[in-house]
Design a protein around this motif. Sequence first.
Motif, PDB file in Angstrom:
ATOM      1  N   ILE A 189      42.306  -7.424  33.570  1.00 54.85           N
ATOM      2  CA  ILE A 189      42.808  -7.192  34.927  1.00 54.85           C
ATOM      3  C   ILE A 189      43.196  -5.720  35.103  1.00 54.85           C
ATOM      4  CG2 ILE A 189      44.698  -7.758  36.502  1.00 54.85           C
ATOM      5  CD1 ILE A 189      44.615 -10.599  35.259  1.00 54.85           C
ATOM      6  N   GLY A 190      43.776  -5.123  34.074  1.00 56.77           N
ATOM      7  CA  GLY A 190      44.152  -3.720  34.138  1.00 56.77           C
ATOM      8  C   GLY A 190      42.945  -2.804  34.277  1.00 56.77           C
ATOM      9  N   PHE A 191      41.902  -3.027  33.460  1.00 59.31           N
ATOM     10  CA  PHE A 191      40.707  -2.180  33.542  1.00 59.31           C
ATOM     11  C   PHE A 191      39.976  -2.353  34.863  1.00 59.31           C
ATOM     12  CE2 PHE A 191      40.929  -2.106  28.812  1.00 59.31           C
ATOM     13  CZ  PHE A 191      41.088  -0.737  28.693  1.00 59.31           C
ATOM     14  N   ILE A 192      39.912  -3.567  35.359  1.00 58.87           N
ATOM     15  CA  ILE A 192      39.264  -3.802  36.656  1.00 58.87           C
ATOM     16  C   ILE A 192      40.059  -3.114  37.765  1.00 58.87           C
ATOM     17  CG2 ILE A 192      38.747  -5.584  38.369  1.00 58.87           C
ATOM     18  CD1 ILE A 192      37.846  -7.363  36.065  1.00 58.87           C
ATOM     19  N   SER A 193      41.383  -3.178  37.701  1.00 64.91           N
ATOM     20  CA  SER A 193      42.211  -2.523  38.716  1.00 64.91           C
ATOM     21  C   SER A 193      42.047  -1.007  38.679  1.00 64.91           C
ATOM     22  CB  SER A 193      43.679  -2.869  38.503  1.00 64.91           C
ATOM     23  OG  SER A 193      43.864  -4.264  38.586  1.00 64.91           O
ATOM     24  N   VAL A 194      42.014  -0.425  37.490  1.00 66.57           N
ATOM     25  CA  VAL A 194      41.824   1.020  37.363  1.00 66.57           C
ATOM     26  C   VAL A 194      40.442   1.422  37.880  1.00 66.57           C
ATOM     27  CG1 VAL A 194      41.557   2.904  35.687  1.00 66.57           C
ATOM     28  CG2 VAL A 194      43.493   1.350  35.520  1.00 66.57           C
ATOM     29  N   GLY A 195      39.416   0.646  37.564  1.00 71.60           N
ATOM     30  CA  GLY A 195      38.069   0.937  38.035  1.00 71.60           C
ATOM     31  C   GLY A 195      37.956   0.858  39.547  1.00 71.60           C
ATOM     32  N   LEU A 196      38.525  -0.179  40.138  1.00 67.61           N
ATOM     33  CA  LEU A 196      38.488  -0.301  41.595  1.00 67.61           C
ATOM     34  C   LEU A 196      39.289   0.802  42.276  1.00 67.61           C
ATOM     35  CD1 LEU A 196      38.816  -4.152  42.084  1.00 67.61           C
ATOM     36  CD2 LEU A 196      36.852  -2.733  42.609  1.00 67.61           C
ATOM     37  N   GLY A 197      40.435   1.130  41.722  1.00 69.53           N
ATOM     38  CA  GLY A 197      41.243   2.213  42.294  1.00 69.53           C
ATOM     39  C   GLY A 197      40.522   3.555  42.219  1.00 69.53           C
ATOM     40  N   SER A 198      39.871   3.823  41.093  1.00 65.95           N
ATOM     41  CA  SER A 198      39.123   5.073  40.948  1.00 65.95           C
ATOM     42  C   SER A 198      37.961   5.134  41.932  1.00 65.95           C
ATOM     43  CB  SER A 198      38.589   5.205  39.528  1.00 65.95           C
ATOM     44  OG  SER A 198      39.641   5.215  38.604  1.00 65.95           O
ATOM     45  N   ALA A 199      37.265   4.034  42.113  1.00 66.22           N
ATOM     46  CA  ALA A 199      36.142   4.014  43.055  1.00 66.22           C
ATOM     47  C   ALA A 199      36.614   4.260  44.481  1.00 66.22           C
ATOM     48  CB  ALA A 199      35.410   2.674  42.959  1.00 66.22           C
ATOM     49  N   VAL A 200      37.728   3.666  44.864  1.00 66.00           N
ATOM     50  CA  VAL A 200      38.258   3.858  46.214  1.00 66.00           C
ATOM     51  C   VAL A 200      38.703   5.305  46.420  1.00 66.00           C
ATOM     52  CG1 VAL A 200      40.208   3.253  47.704  1.00 66.00           C
ATOM     53  CG2 VAL A 200      38.889   1.458  46.602  1.00 66.00           C
ATOM     54  N   LEU A 201      39.372   5.879  45.429  1.00 65.63           N
ATOM     55  CA  LEU A 201      39.809   7.275  45.551  1.00 65.63           C
ATOM     56  C   LEU A 201      38.625   8.229  45.616  1.00 65.63           C
ATOM     57  CD1 LEU A 201      42.896   7.373  43.157  1.00 65.63           C
ATOM     58  CD2 LEU A 201      42.866   7.464  45.648  1.00 65.63           C
ATOM     59  N   TYR A 202      37.562   7.971  44.856  1.00 68.21           N
ATOM     60  CA  TYR A 202      36.386   8.837  44.889  1.00 68.21           C
ATOM     61  C   TYR A 202      35.679   8.725  46.239  1.00 68.21           C
ATOM     62  CZ  TYR A 202      32.075  11.126  43.589  1.00 68.21           C
ATOM     63  OH  TYR A 202      31.004  11.964  43.549  1.00 68.21           O
ATOM     64  N   LEU A 203      35.592   7.534  46.793  1.00 67.85           N
ATOM     65  CA  LEU A 203      34.973   7.377  48.115  1.00 67.85           C
ATOM     66  C   LEU A 203      35.794   8.081  49.191  1.00 67.85           C
ATOM     67  CD1 LEU A 203      33.671   3.718  48.025  1.00 67.85           C
ATOM     68  CD2 LEU A 203      32.337   5.818  48.036  1.00 67.85           C
ATOM     69  N   LEU A 204      37.114   8.009  49.087  1.00 74.33           N
ATOM     70  CA  LEU A 204      37.963   8.748  50.029  1.00 74.33           C
ATOM     71  C   LEU A 204      37.762  10.255  49.893  1.00 74.33           C
ATOM     72  CD1 LEU A 204      41.317   6.780  49.934  1.00 74.33           C
ATOM     73  CD2 LEU A 204      39.840   7.147  51.895  1.00 74.33           C
ATOM     74  N   ARG A 205      37.627  10.736  48.670  1.00 71.81           N
ATOM     75  CA  ARG A 205      37.384  12.158  48.450  1.00 71.81           C
ATOM     76  C   ARG A 205      36.044  12.570  49.064  1.00 71.81           C
ATOM     77  NH1 ARG A 205      34.359  15.303  45.612  1.00 71.81           N
ATOM     78  NH2 ARG A 205      35.094  17.313  44.903  1.00 71.81           N
ATOM     79  N   LEU A 206      35.019  11.761  48.873  1.00 72.29           N
ATOM     80  CA  LEU A 206      33.718  12.071  49.469  1.00 72.29           C
ATOM     81  C   LEU A 206      33.786  12.074  50.994  1.00 72.29           C
ATOM     82  CD1 LEU A 206      31.149  10.098  47.295  1.00 72.29           C
ATOM     83  CD2 LEU A 206      31.471  12.557  47.417  1.00 72.29           C
ATOM     84  N   ALA A 207      34.508  11.129  51.549  1.00 73.98           N
ATOM     85  CA  ALA A 207      34.575  11.028  53.007  1.00 73.98           C
ATOM     86  C   ALA A 207      35.379  12.162  53.631  1.00 73.98           C
ATOM     87  CB  ALA A 207      35.190   9.684  53.404  1.00 73.98           C
ATOM     88  N   LEU A 208      36.383  12.663  52.933  1.00 73.19           N
ATOM     89  CA  LEU A 208      37.263  13.668  53.521  1.00 73.19           C
ATOM     90  C   LEU A 208      36.862  15.108  53.207  1.00 73.19           C
ATOM     91  CD1 LEU A 208      40.704  11.955  52.922  1.00 73.19           C
ATOM     92  CD2 LEU A 208      39.365  12.040  55.026  1.00 73.19           C
TER      93      LEU A 208
END
Length: 87
Positions: free
Chosen positions: A24-43
Amino acid sequence: MKGPLLGAMFSRHVKQHPGLIPLIGFISVGLGSAVLYLLRLALYSPDVSWDRKNNPEPWNKLSPTDQYKFLAVSTDYKSLKKNRPSF
Protein backbone atom coordinates in the motif's frame (compact mmCIF):
# COMPACT_ATOMS: atom_id res chain seq x y z
CA MET A 1 -26.18 2.16 6.01
CA LYS A 2 -25.71 -1.52 6.69
CA GLY A 3 -22.43 -3.13 7.57
CA PRO A 4 -19.13 -1.64 8.68
CA LEU A 5 -17.66 1.48 7.13
CA LEU A 6 -15.01 1.18 4.43
CA GLY A 7 -12.25 2.63 6.64
CA ALA A 8 -13.01 0.20 9.44
CA MET A 9 -13.00 -2.74 7.04
CA PHE A 10 -9.71 -1.57 5.55
CA SER A 11 -7.96 -1.17 8.89
CA ARG A 12 -9.22 -4.56 10.08
CA HIS A 13 -7.99 -6.22 6.86
CA VAL A 14 -4.56 -4.57 7.18
CA LYS A 15 -4.29 -5.71 10.80
CA GLN A 16 -5.01 -9.28 9.72
CA HIS A 17 -2.52 -9.12 6.81
CA PRO A 18 0.43 -6.87 7.80
CA GLY A 19 2.31 -7.80 4.61
CA LEU A 20 0.00 -5.43 2.72
CA ILE A 21 1.44 -2.34 4.43
CA PRO A 22 4.56 -2.05 2.19
CA LEU A 23 2.47 -2.74 -0.90
CA ILE A 24 0.00 0.00 0.00
CA GLY A 25 2.89 2.36 0.77
CA PHE A 26 4.66 1.78 -2.56
CA ILE A 27 1.43 2.12 -4.53
CA SER A 28 0.63 5.37 -2.69
CA VAL A 29 4.11 6.79 -3.37
CA GLY A 30 3.87 5.80 -7.05
CA LEU A 31 0.44 7.36 -7.50
CA GLY A 32 1.49 10.52 -5.68
CA SER A 33 4.62 10.85 -7.82
CA ALA A 34 2.62 10.38 -11.02
CA VAL A 35 0.10 13.05 -10.00
CA LEU A 36 2.85 15.52 -9.06
CA TYR A 37 4.68 14.92 -12.36
CA LEU A 38 1.48 15.46 -14.36
CA LEU A 39 0.85 18.70 -12.46
CA ARG A 40 4.40 19.81 -13.22
CA LEU A 41 3.91 19.07 -16.92
CA ALA A 42 0.60 20.91 -17.00
CA LEU A 43 1.88 24.01 -15.21
CA TYR A 44 5.48 24.46 -16.37
CA SER A 45 5.71 22.87 -19.82
CA PRO A 46 5.97 25.33 -22.72
CA ASP A 47 3.87 22.98 -24.86
CA VAL A 48 0.74 23.63 -22.80
CA SER A 49 -1.23 26.82 -23.41
CA TRP A 50 -3.88 27.52 -20.79
CA ASP A 51 -4.56 31.10 -21.94
CA ARG A 52 -4.96 31.15 -25.72
CA LYS A 53 -6.09 34.78 -25.97
CA ASN A 54 -3.24 36.50 -24.12
CA ASN A 55 -0.45 33.99 -24.80
CA PRO A 56 -1.29 31.75 -27.77
CA GLU A 57 2.29 30.54 -28.29
CA PRO A 58 4.08 30.32 -24.92
CA TRP A 59 7.10 28.54 -26.39
CA ASN A 60 8.11 31.74 -28.24
CA LYS A 61 8.54 33.64 -24.96
CA LEU A 62 11.13 31.28 -23.52
CA SER A 63 14.65 32.57 -23.25
CA PRO A 64 17.50 30.17 -24.09
CA THR A 65 18.46 29.97 -20.42
CA ASP A 66 15.04 28.67 -19.28
CA GLN A 67 15.28 25.06 -18.22
CA TYR A 68 11.99 23.34 -18.93
CA LYS A 69 13.28 19.78 -19.09
CA PHE A 70 13.02 17.75 -15.91
CA LEU A 71 16.61 16.50 -16.05
CA ALA A 72 19.39 17.95 -18.18
CA VAL A 73 22.49 15.80 -17.88
CA SER A 74 24.99 17.48 -20.19
CA THR A 75 23.37 20.85 -21.01
CA ASP A 76 24.40 23.97 -19.14
CA TYR A 77 21.45 26.32 -19.65
CA LYS A 78 23.22 29.37 -18.22
CA SER A 79 25.78 29.47 -21.05
CA LEU A 80 23.36 29.12 -23.98
CA LYS A 81 22.99 31.95 -26.49
CA LYS A 82 19.90 32.89 -28.47
CA ASN A 83 20.16 31.53 -32.02
CA ARG A 84 16.60 32.01 -33.22
CA PRO A 85 14.61 34.95 -34.53
CA SER A 86 12.38 37.07 -32.30
CA PHE A 87 8.68 37.13 -33.07
